[in-house]
Structures are given as structure tokens and as C-alpha cells.
Motif scaffolding. Structure first.
Motif, short mmCIF file in Angstrom:
data_model
loop_
_atom_site.label_atom_id
_atom_site.label_comp_id
_atom_site.label_asym_id
_atom_site.label_seq_id
_atom_site.Cartn_x
_atom_site.Cartn_y
_atom_site.Cartn_z
N ARG A 159 0.83 -1.21 0.00
CA ARG A 159 0.00 0.00 0.00
C ARG A 159 0.87 1.26 0.00
N TYR A 160 1.94 1.23 0.77
CA TYR A 160 2.81 2.40 0.82
C TYR A 160 3.46 2.65 -0.53
N VAL A 161 3.94 1.59 -1.18
CA VAL A 161 4.55 1.76 -2.51
C VAL A 161 3.52 2.32 -3.49
N ASP A 162 2.31 1.81 -3.45
CA ASP A 162 1.26 2.34 -4.33
C ASP A 162 1.02 3.83 -4.09
N SER A 163 1.10 4.25 -2.82
CA SER A 163 0.90 5.67 -2.52
C SER A 163 2.03 6.51 -3.13
N LEU A 164 3.25 5.99 -3.11
CA LEU A 164 4.36 6.71 -3.74
C LEU A 164 4.22 6.74 -5.26
N VAL A 165 3.78 5.62 -5.82
CA VAL A 165 3.56 5.57 -7.27
C VAL A 165 2.53 6.61 -7.68
N ALA A 166 1.50 6.79 -6.87
CA ALA A 166 0.49 7.81 -7.18
C ALA A 166 1.09 9.20 -7.18
N VAL A 167 2.00 9.47 -6.25
CA VAL A 167 2.68 10.77 -6.21
C VAL A 167 3.54 10.95 -7.45
N VAL A 168 4.24 9.91 -7.84
CA VAL A 168 5.08 9.97 -9.04
C VAL A 168 4.22 10.22 -10.28
N ALA A 169 3.08 9.55 -10.36
CA ALA A 169 2.20 9.69 -11.52
C ALA A 169 1.73 11.14 -11.69
N LYS A 170 1.42 11.79 -10.59
CA LYS A 170 0.94 13.17 -10.66
C LYS A 170 2.06 14.12 -11.08
N ALA A 171 3.31 13.74 -10.81
CA ALA A 171 4.44 14.60 -11.19
C ALA A 171 4.80 14.48 -12.66
N ALA A 204 10.48 -4.08 -12.27
CA ALA A 204 10.50 -4.94 -11.09
C ALA A 204 9.15 -4.94 -10.39
N HIS A 205 8.54 -3.77 -10.25
CA HIS A 205 7.26 -3.66 -9.56
C HIS A 205 6.17 -4.42 -10.32
N TYR A 206 6.15 -4.29 -11.63
CA TYR A 206 5.14 -4.99 -12.43
C TYR A 206 5.30 -6.50 -12.34
N LEU A 207 6.54 -6.96 -12.49
CA LEU A 207 6.77 -8.40 -12.47
C LEU A 207 6.55 -9.00 -11.09
N ALA A 208 6.73 -8.19 -10.05
CA ALA A 208 6.54 -8.69 -8.69
C ALA A 208 5.09 -8.67 -8.26
N THR A 209 4.35 -7.65 -8.69
CA THR A 209 2.99 -7.47 -8.18
C THR A 209 1.90 -7.72 -9.23
N GLY A 210 2.27 -7.68 -10.52
CA GLY A 210 1.27 -7.79 -11.57
C GLY A 210 0.52 -6.50 -11.83
N LYS A 211 0.83 -5.45 -11.08
CA LYS A 211 0.14 -4.17 -11.25
C LYS A 211 0.82 -3.34 -12.35
N ARG A 212 0.00 -2.57 -13.05
CA ARG A 212 0.53 -1.76 -14.15
C ARG A 212 0.65 -0.29 -13.78
N ASN A 213 0.31 0.09 -12.54
CA ASN A 213 0.29 1.51 -12.21
C ASN A 213 1.65 2.18 -12.39
N PHE A 214 2.71 1.53 -11.97
CA PHE A 214 4.05 2.09 -12.12
C PHE A 214 4.57 1.84 -13.53
#
Length: 663
Positions: A109-121, A170-180
Motif C-alpha cells: 500500500r505504501y509503494v502504491d501511494s508513492l507511485v500515485a505521487v510519481v504519476a501526478k508529477a 521490477a514492480h510490475y513483475l513482482a505485483t502484476g500491477k501496471r500503475n508504475f
């Protein structure tokens, strides 16, 4: 969860079948479970201490705030360097590796919160570089007035992109999420639109974007990414520099940009940049079959190992520019040896092994791992060395070197690089090619390999690096014939390093015995590997006995600074003398030829280490007299965990050493 080979970003099942690739494949680190007494505590400390501390420091130093301000396009860039964005990326990368084998919902959850900050930047067209986005009219002074205009030197725009790509993969392959991953792909597509034939030409000032683009290519199968990686590499040597100037910044050598990469013959310039360049060249060579790239990095590797590496595996000797010096320019008192360069050297040597299958690359990688790399992080997991010294004396004053560890640095590339590396360590232990299984590192734990729909499980039990008795158990669902290639380390074959730069005084190698199911077997040694061919079945056991003598290491005659000196090695470990164990001083120690050392394991000392004890000589005051004294040597990686004081790796053998006698 997808099968992972995150060390190189090789994903099983990419969008497009790849005809060419590394002939040897590492066994995915997610298929390797550690129970090792040496490495598992370090990986766990990285997970429980270093990763949380790194995220906390990204927050309290303003690195996260830079992204928040970039999202609103207001404020002032609040850290020192335009590449500070990458500390967040690298920590996310390490956290992703960790979550791949140790799920952690809170961390996720914390990593996702950072990814959201990065996305907005990120800017609408994909540009992501907080040092400009926060205030485009007043960007960081290293950045230039417009995008990319200082990329070949100081802006680090493509360096930031490279670490973004590595982390997002790394994040995608580890979690399957595409957000980052989607953020990275948007940025990569901008680079494809911006750079290339008929577009903007530039040789990246700090390499790594090449490696990152290859990772994205492996995930997506989009050939534009691989093409661009090669394009960036091929731009080197095309910029106009004054080639007659000896200044490495003015002649292009600092950036590995003085000539085309296929014409470069020796490692040069900033050591970390060089390691990332050569790793990127290996990746592109593997995927395209470019023989000129392979020939170039083969030659550069040989030159580095023969003339430009320290005895504990450190590279980048010169503080001024964190760079390689001339041939045999390896001073001890001002040795730089950046931790990032050691990590980059591991990346490169792993790739060289995957290309060629020769154990010499793993021999060098092991030397770096157990010595010049892990020296970069303290036993507490939250104190670090940026540089890794070879000698500290009372007169130690060089401002760019550290006699003590630090919690972080204004330029904190090394701590966050350590975060991402240690999490992926299990991926370096085993590899496969056809019917060959390579056992490269001797780290206790288990691994699962697939052969024609048959699962083969391997488990190692050992007390390496303190003991050379190794046990490898095989469990196969069905009997299976394959070659097990067990590396017989160079140090066990009386080779200090894969060159003549350093050698053991005693060049006699004791025989290495191998038993299979209790019976001694004869084996063929091929490229440094004992080849064991048989039909393997459940319950088979291999035992290897590597003799671990204390070895005196001497330097090539061209390495004048180490003339009439010796260093100490046992197994893969280099040793040093530190003030704390030797009456407050080691700069007056003399180790006579053929001193007998007694290895003693002390489980409650420095988290458990094998020390070397002996009676040696000490210079008595200003008189050139010697008196006997007790001496203790500790593993090099463990120094500076007990405060400031003298340390040295090389010791005079007698008073004939003029530098020593003059003290």
C-alpha cells in the motif's frame, strides 16, 4: 504470479518471441529460498531495516516533496542533485523484489501511494524530471534551459528514466500491477519520439537508460525500446572533444564518450557509468547478436581485471571524478572504490557469465560480493560507505573519503543501490543452459528448476564462506540426466584473481575432492566448473571439499604501491587489520614471510566472523626495531563497525619497504 528473473528483467512469456538472447539463463530468484547463515540475515536486515529507513529518508530529505511540488508545478526543488528522484525509484525496486518473495500488504500500500505521487508529477507527454517540472523557468543549474540540452553531461534526465524503467519493471513483475509500469512506458514512448535516427542525437551522460529500455523491451516485446537502447550506445564517440587534452572531462573519457564503444579497449572514466554502459552493451549484444559489442566488452573486461581493480574487488581508484585511473594506478591511501561501482561490476560480471559460461566472471563477482560490495553497508543495515577505503591512518585527511560510516549522504545513490541489489541476491546462485545446471555461489537454501515438465529441486547446506565443506542435495520428480556444473573457485585453484595482477605467494593448489552419494568421483574441469554428468534422482547428494588455507597475496611488479607488501585471503574473503583489535594502531605492523595464521570463528563478534590470529612484528617507535606482537585480522567487509581508527589491507613484509620505514 509471473515467473521472475528480475536480476536481468527476463520475463517468461514476453509479447514477442525473442530469437536471440543470453545463451545461459539465471534461475529466477523467486525460485530460490535462502536459509544461509551469512546472506539470509543480510537480506532480512535489508527488508526490515534498510528498506524502511530508505523510504523514511526519501521523505525527510525532501525527495518525496520534490514529486509533490512537481505535481502542482509550484515550489522550489529542495534537494541537491537532479538525480535525487532515483532514490525513490531504487527503493521501490528493492521493495518490489522483497515483496515478490515476502508479501507485505502494508509495504504494498505504501509503494502504491508513492507511485500515485510519481504519476501526478509526470507531465502530459510523459516527461518525468522534478528538477525541471517544479519550475520550468528556473530549473536545476545542471539541467539547462531546455529539455535534454545538458543530457550528454550533467542533467541526468535519461539516468532518471533508466532507474524509473528498472524499478517499474521490477514492480510490475513482482505485483502484476501496471500503475508504475504505465508511467515508465509513457516516459519511454516519449524517448522513442524524441531520440533516434532523424531525431535528437545524444550519448547519455550517465548510462543506465540502456539497461532500463531492455527491461521494458523484454516485458512488452516492443522493438522500439531495444532499438533505442542500441542507438544511445552507438552515439558514444560522435561528440566533438579535444582528443589531445589530457583532461578526461575535456577529451570525453570521463563519459566513455571519446570514441565509439566498439573501439574502446580499456575501462575509462566514471566507474559507475562505465559499469552500466558495459552491462547495457552485454544486454544489447545478447539480444541482437552484435559481435563487435561482445569483442569490445571482452577486451575491456580483461584490461580491468589485469590493470585496474583492487585486491578486494573495488574499482574506480581516483576520487577526482570517481573514475578509473591509468594502468596500475591503484593508490591505497586515497582509494575511492564507490559502492555503486561494486554493484555495477556485479551486474556486468553476471552478464558476462551468461554470455560466455566461464567461471572467471563468477570468481570475480564472488570477490566483489564478499568484500568490496558488502563493505558498503554497515552491520546495522542503516549506515553506509559511499567510498571503500584500502588504508586509514592517523593522517587520514582526504575530504572525499570516509573513515567512518554515515546514515545517508547528500548524494545517496549507494544506499539505495544497495537496497535494490540485496533483495535480488538469490538470482545469482544458479543458472541453466539446455541440460546444464550451473552452481555458481555457495549459499545455503533450496531452488526449484524445470526440465521438460520435470521439477528438479536442489538444496545446499554449508557454512560458507567460513568453511569449505559443501553439500548439495538433489530431489527430482523422476530420474533426470543432466550436467551439474559446480564452480571450483579460482582461489581454490591457487588463482587470486583471473589475471596476473594479484597472485598467491604459495601457488600450490590442494586437490578439491568431490563425492557423490559418499563415493569419491573423478570429474572433468571445464571453464572452471567440475562437470558431473549422471542420471540424477531423488536423494542424490554431492559433497565438495574446498580447502581453505590462509593465503598471502602479492601484487604484480607493475603495481609499485604494493611492492614488498602482502594482503591476506582465506576462501573468498579478503582480510584487513583494524585499530580496535591491535592496540589502537595497525600502520606499524609488519607481517613477515610465511607467518602462520590461525583461523578462529567468533560467533558473538561482528555478527559472527572468522578472524585470523598470528604473532607478527611491530615497528618500535622511531627506531627501526621490530618487536613481536599479537595480531588479529578481520574480514574486510566488517571494518568500521566499531568507530573510527586505523585500518589497512596491505602490510609490509619487512623494513625494506621505504614508505613504511620512513614513518
Amino acid at each position: 504470479m509471473k515467473q521472475l528473473i528480475l536480476v536481468l528483467g527476463l520475463a517468461a512469456g514476453t509479447a514477442t518471441a525473442q530469437v536471440k538472447d543470453y545463451p545461459i539463463k539465471p534461475v529466477p530468484f523467486t525460485d530460490v529460498k535462502l536459509n544461509d547463515h551469512f546472506w539470509l540475515p543480510r537480506v532480512e536486515t535489508n527488508r526490515t531495516v534498510t528498506i524502511p529507513a530508505s523510504f523514511a529518508r526519501c521523505e525527510n530529505t525532501g525527495r518525496v516533496k520534490n514529486f509533490e511540488m512537481a505535481a502542482t508545478r509550484t515550489g522550489k526543488f529542495c534537494t541537491k542533485f537532479p538525480f535525487d528522484d532515483t532514490d525513490i525509484y531504487k527503493t521501490i525496486e528493492g521493495a518490489s523484489y522483497s515483496m515478490a518473495v515476502h508479501p507485505d500488504a502494508k509495504l504494498d500500500r505504501y509503494v502504491d501511494s508513492l507511485v500515485a505521487v510519481v504519476a501526478k508529477a509526470q507531465e502530459p507527454d510523459g516527461y518525468l524530471y522534478t528538477a525541471r517540472t517544479i519550475d520550468p523557468l528556473n530549473p536545476h543549474p545542471w539541467s539547462g534551459s531546455q529539455r535534454w540540452v545538458k543530457e550528454n553531461e550533467s542533467s541526468h534526465e535519461l539516468y532518471n528514466s533508466g532507474h524509473l524503467f528498472e524499478a517499474a519493471s521490477a514492480h510490475y513483475l513482482a505485483t502484476g500491477k501496471r500503475n508504475f509500469l504505465n508511467i515508465a512506458l509513457k516516459n519511454a514512448d516519449l524517448l522513442v519520439k524524441t531520440f533516434g535516427d532523424g531525431k535528437l542525437h545524444v550519448a547519455p551522460g550517465h548510462e543506465i537508460v540502456e539497461m532500463g529500455l531492455v527491461r521494458l523491451y523484454r516485458i512488452t516485446g516492443k522493438t522500439d525500446y531495444l532499438t533505442l537502447a542500441k542507438f544511445f550506445i552507438d552515439q558514444r564517440g560522435k561528440r566533438r572533444y579535444d582528443k589531445t587534452d589530457s583532461n578526461p572531462w575535456k577529451n570525453g573519457m570521463y563519459w566513455q564518450d571519446d570514441m565509439p564503444v566498439t573501439e574502446q579497449e580499456t575501462p575509462e572514466g566514471h566507474a559507475v557509468r562505465a559499469m552500466y554502459l558495459y552491462s547495457g552493451m552485454a544486454d544489447v549484444a545478447a539480444l541482437t547478436g552484435d559481435k563487435k559489442y561482445m569483442d569490445a566488452i571482452d577486451h575491456i573486461w580483461n584490461q580491468m581485471v589485469s590493470k585496474k581493480i583492487y585486491v578486494q574487488g573495488g574499482i574506480g581508484a581516483i576520487p577526482d571524478g570517481e573514475r578509473f585511473g591509468d594502468d596500475y594506478e591503484l593508490p591505497n591511501t586515497t582509494a575511492y572504490n564507490e559502492t555503486c561501482a561494486a554493484i555495477g561490476n556485479v551486474y556486468w560480471n553476471q552478464r558476462m557469465f551468461l554470455l560466455h559460461g566461464d567461471s572467471k566472471y563468477i570468481d570475480l563477482m564472488e570477490k566483489i560480493l564478499y568484500n568490496g560490495l558488502i563493505s558498503g553497508v554497515g552491520l546495522d543495515g542503516k549506515s553506509f560507505f559511499y567510498t571503500n577505503a584500502m588504508q586509514v591512518t592517523d593522517g587520514f585527511t582526504h575530504s572525499s573519503l570516509e573513515p567512518a560510516r554515515s546514515g545517508w549522504f547528500e548524494c545517496s545513490c549507494c544506499p539505495t543501490n544497495m537496497v535494490r541489489f540485496l533483495s535480488s541476491l538469490p538470482g545469482y546462485i544458479y543458472a541453466k543452459k539446455d541440460d546444464n545446471v550451473y552452481v555458481n555461489l555457495f549459499i545455503s537454501g533450496s531452488a526449484s528448476l524445470q526440465y521438460d515438465h520435470t521439477t528438479v529441486n536442489l538444496s545446499q547446506t554449508n557454512n560458507y564462506p567460513w568453511n569449505g565443506l559443501l553439500s548439495l542435495n538433489v530431489s527430482s520428480e523422476a530420474p533426470k540426466r543432466f550436467n551439474m556444473l559446480v564452480r571450483i573457485p579460482g582461489w581454490a585453484r591457487a588463482q587470486a584473481i583471473p589475471s596476473n595482477l594479484y597472485a598467491f605467494r604459495n601457488k600450490q593448489a590442494q586437490p578439491v575432492t568431490i563425492k557423490v552419494n559418499g563415493a569419491v568421483v573423478k570429474y572433468q574441469l571445464k571453464n572452471g566448473y567440475a562437470v558431473l554428468n549422471r542420471v540424477w534422482k531423488k536423494g542424490d547428494q554431492v559433497q565438495v571439499n574446498l580447502p581453505m588455507e590462509v593465503k598471502e597475496v602479492v601484487a604484480d611488479k607493475n603495481l609499485k604501491v604494493d611492492s614488498n607488501r602482502l594482503a591476506l585471503q582465506r576462501g573468498p574473503m579478503m582480510y584487513c587489520g583494524e585499530w580496535k583489535d591491535n592496540n589502537g594502531k595497525v600502520s606499524d605492523i609488519v607481517i613477515p614471510y610465511n607467518t602462520k595464521f590461525k583461523p578462529v570463528f567468533e560467533k558473538d563478534f561482528l555478527n559472527g566472523v572468522m578472524v585470523l590470529k598470528a604473532q607478527v612484528m611491530r615497528k618500535d617507535g622511531l627506531n627501526n626495531n621490530l618487536k613481536k606482537t599479537n595480531f588479529t585480522a578481520i574480514p574486510y567487509y566488517s571494518w568500521a563497525n566499531r568507530g573510527k581508527g586505523e585500518m589497512t589491507v596491505w602490510f609490509p613484509q619487512n623494513l625494506m619497504n621505504k614508505e613504511f620505514a620512513a614513518k
